[in-house]
Design a protein around this motif. Structure first.
Motif, PDB file in Angstrom:
ATOM      1  N   ASN B  38       0.820  -1.213   0.000  1.00  0.00           N
ATOM      2  CA  ASN B  38       0.000   0.000   0.000  1.00  0.00           C
ATOM      3  C   ASN B  38       0.856   1.267   0.000  1.00  0.00           C
ATOM      4  O   ASN B  38       0.528   2.254   0.640  1.00  0.00           O
ATOM      5  CB  ASN B  38      -0.934  -0.003   1.220  1.00  0.00           C
ATOM      6  CG  ASN B  38      -2.156   0.849   0.958  1.00  0.00           C
ATOM      7  OD1 ASN B  38      -2.301   1.391  -0.122  1.00  0.00           O
ATOM      8  ND2 ASN B  38      -3.013   0.965   1.941  1.00  0.00           N
ATOM      9  N   ARG B  39       1.977   1.219  -0.702  1.00  0.00           N
ATOM     10  CA  ARG B  39       2.805   2.405  -0.873  1.00  0.00           C
ATOM     11  C   ARG B  39       2.769   2.816  -2.330  1.00  0.00           C
ATOM     12  O   ARG B  39       2.287   2.085  -3.179  1.00  0.00           O
ATOM     13  CB  ARG B  39       4.251   2.103  -0.492  1.00  0.00           C
ATOM     14  CG  ARG B  39       4.457   1.885   0.967  1.00  0.00           C
ATOM     15  CD  ARG B  39       5.921   1.767   1.281  1.00  0.00           C
ATOM     16  NE  ARG B  39       6.499   0.503   0.871  1.00  0.00           N
ATOM     17  CZ  ARG B  39       7.633   0.377   0.210  1.00  0.00           C
ATOM     18  NH1 ARG B  39       8.298   1.433  -0.160  1.00  0.00           N
ATOM     19  NH2 ARG B  39       8.103  -0.798  -0.098  1.00  0.00           N
ATOM     20  N   LYS B  40       3.312   3.998  -2.597  1.00  0.00           N
ATOM     21  CA  LYS B  40       3.372   4.428  -3.982  1.00  0.00           C
ATOM     22  C   LYS B  40       4.568   3.776  -4.671  1.00  0.00           C
ATOM     23  O   LYS B  40       4.490   3.342  -5.809  1.00  0.00           O
ATOM     24  CB  LYS B  40       3.494   5.942  -4.049  1.00  0.00           C
ATOM     25  CG  LYS B  40       3.335   6.524  -5.420  1.00  0.00           C
ATOM     26  CD  LYS B  40       3.078   8.022  -5.317  1.00  0.00           C
ATOM     27  CE  LYS B  40       3.079   8.689  -6.671  1.00  0.00           C
ATOM     28  NZ  LYS B  40       4.394   8.758  -7.286  1.00  0.00           N
ATOM     29  N   GLY B  41       5.657   3.716  -3.964  1.00  0.00           N
ATOM     30  CA  GLY B  41       6.818   3.028  -4.510  1.00  0.00           C
ATOM     31  C   GLY B  41       7.663   3.896  -5.411  1.00  0.00           C
ATOM     32  O   GLY B  41       7.202   4.918  -5.912  1.00  0.00           O
TER      33      GLY B  41
END
Ligand code: SF4
Lengths: 181, 303
Positions: B38-41
């Protein structure tokens, strides 16, 4: 062509761009501020999208993050870690404690001004700084790198004697290898 | 068309392709891991930026000659494995330097790099490196067994030790080996989980536990060499799987799709698994993967 000023400028620009977007952090969890690093790295604030990423050892790291107060005992280890890092390297002082001692201003066991012992490139103030502040500190560092102004390591080399003098005042039994870049 | 220059050109081109594709895949895997968490990365080209930065760092570390050679050994082994794996199956471009018996040669050369790296890491004198090396070699003992069993099953079943022959068999008969020898495929894929060293099998370079293990004393350009050799090696391994089990590929697009599908197995298995301990990892490989390897050999002998 190889050594003229303009081509060097282009190389510098590209290198600084790469350095700016790939910051590997060695978070030396010295003080209580270290607790703000996990939220900065995990899904809420996700520093990895800016290229900020944890490094496992000093050899691989670009940025030494001093998170909070430094006791006189840890100072020696921190100096050793800093000297093991490879150029170009930067130091971020994190929290009021690294700026002027913070709430430990009258403690007999912590150092007060980090800049006397290691060349700090960016300070993040607050006690403790929120992840937003940490990210803005990284943004400031990126700005400095892009302009080629984050030259703390150069300062350290040039003024090594002064730094050593200060360090040895705190660390009486100085048994350390010579700094050899 | 068979001149040595043509072959050399193919070698250079396949190296560049392997480097680019491998780096991009690793970047994509970082992105995918981030999305799962659930991160943008980071952007998918983050690995190229990292590589550029690592290349521009100084490396004033000296622990002895072997330490400098370690990463070079890794690179040599990756490039050598890439050289004998045919990238495309139409035989003209990218068929590289394969010969009869290259499957056996490949088994040797794939462990050559890690062994060289082990010597290099040993000389740094860092205790974390030493632990990392012992863990890596023990894990290798684990996954090499199902991997060799899978390959031996293929050799028995089709009476050949040449990768090109196996590819031709698939093209002629029209069925991929994944269907005609499924147990070998299962054993090989389970062994691949260990080969890629994503979690739960990242016991070698565990960053917080071992301070990245064998590479803990290597920064800057050494790390750059290791990173690029890892990407080249990843591409070589994926291509090998596609060649052996998925019928090879006739053009680059097909190859990219097939390798990406295979690559997703260790990546997706990794992002949802915590890390094993060393003995758990070895026990894992000597369990079901070895069982499927045995089954594959029995299948090859009796059918
Ligand atoms: S600045 Fe505040 S939070 Fe940070 S180490 Fe000092 S006392 Fe702790």
């Amino acid at each position: 062509m190889i050594n003229d000023k303009n081509s060097q400028k282009i190389v510098d620009f590209i290198q600084n761009w790469a350095r700016k977007h790939s910051i590997w952090v060695l978070a030396y969890g010295t003080g209580c501020g270290a607790i703000e690093i996990p939220p900065t790295m995990t899904s809420r604030y996700d520093a990895e999208r800016l290229g900020v990423r944890g490094a496992a050892t000093p050899r691989q790291a670009d940025v030494l993050l001093i998170t909070g107060y430094l006791t006189t005992k840890t100072l020696k280890r921190v100096i050793r870690v800093y000297e093991q890092m490879q150029d170009p390297k930067y130091v971020i002082g994190f929290g009021s404690c690294t700026i002027n001692g913070g709430m430990y201003y009258d403690s007999y066991n912590t150092i007060k001004v980090l800049d006397k012992y290691l060349p700090v490139d960016v300070y993040i103030n607050g006690c403790m700084p929120r992840p937003e502040a940490v990210l803005s500190g990284f943004a400031k560092l990126q700005e400095l790198i892009a302009q080629g102004k984050a030259n703390g390591a150069q300062k350290y080399k040039d003024n090594l004697d002064w730094y050593r003098e200060n360090q040895k005042k705190i660390i009486p039994n100085w048994v350390m290898p010579e700094y050899n870049w | 068309m068979d001149s040595i220059w043509f072959k050399l050109l193919g070698v250079v081109v396949s190296f560049i392709v392997a480097f680019t594709v491998g780096m991009t895949y690793m970047g994509l895997s970082r992105k995918i891991t981030a999305r799962v968490q659930n991160r943008k990365g980071p952007p998918f080209y983050q690995n190229f930026i990292d590589a550029m930065k690592l290349g521009s760092k100084t490396s004033a570390i000296h622990h002895g000659v072997m330490q400098h050679f370690g990463p070079a050994f890794l690179m040599v082994s990756s490039v050598m494995s890439l050289m004998i794996i045919p990238v495309l199956n139409n035989g003209m471009w990218f068929s590289n330097l394969n010969f009869h018996g290259d499957l056996i040669f490949l088994l040797y050369i794939m462990v050559f790099g890690p062994l060289g790296m082990a010597l290099g890491a040993g000389q740094t004198g860092n205790p974390n490196s030493a632990i990392g090396v012992t863990r890596g070699l023990s894990q290798m003992v684990g996954f090499e067994i199902p991997w060799v069993m899978a390959l031996v099953a293929l050799m028995i079943q089709y009476h050949t030790t040449s990768i090109v022959d196996l590819m031709n068999i698939q093209v002629e008969s029209g069925t991929w080996l994944i269907f005609s020898s499924p147990f070998a495929f299962i054993a090989a894929v389970l062994a691949m989980l260990g080969m890629f060293r994503y979690s739960p099998f990242d016991i070698v370079g565990a960053p917080t536990e071992l301070a990245s293990g064998p590479m803990s004393e290597n920064g800057g350009k050494y790390l750059f060499t290791m990173m690029s050799s890892a990407s080249v090696f990843a591409f070589a391994k994926l291509t090998l799987y596609v060649d052996l089990f998925l019928g090879g590929a006739s053009n680059l697009i097909e190859l990219l799709i097939k390798t990406f599908v295979i690559y997703m197995i260790p990546v997706l298995y990794g992002v949802v698994s915590p890390r094993y301990r060393t003995e758990q990892s070895i026990r894992y490989f000597w369990g079901w993967p070895t069982f499927f390897g045995l089954l594959a050999i029995l299948y090859a002998v009796f059918f």
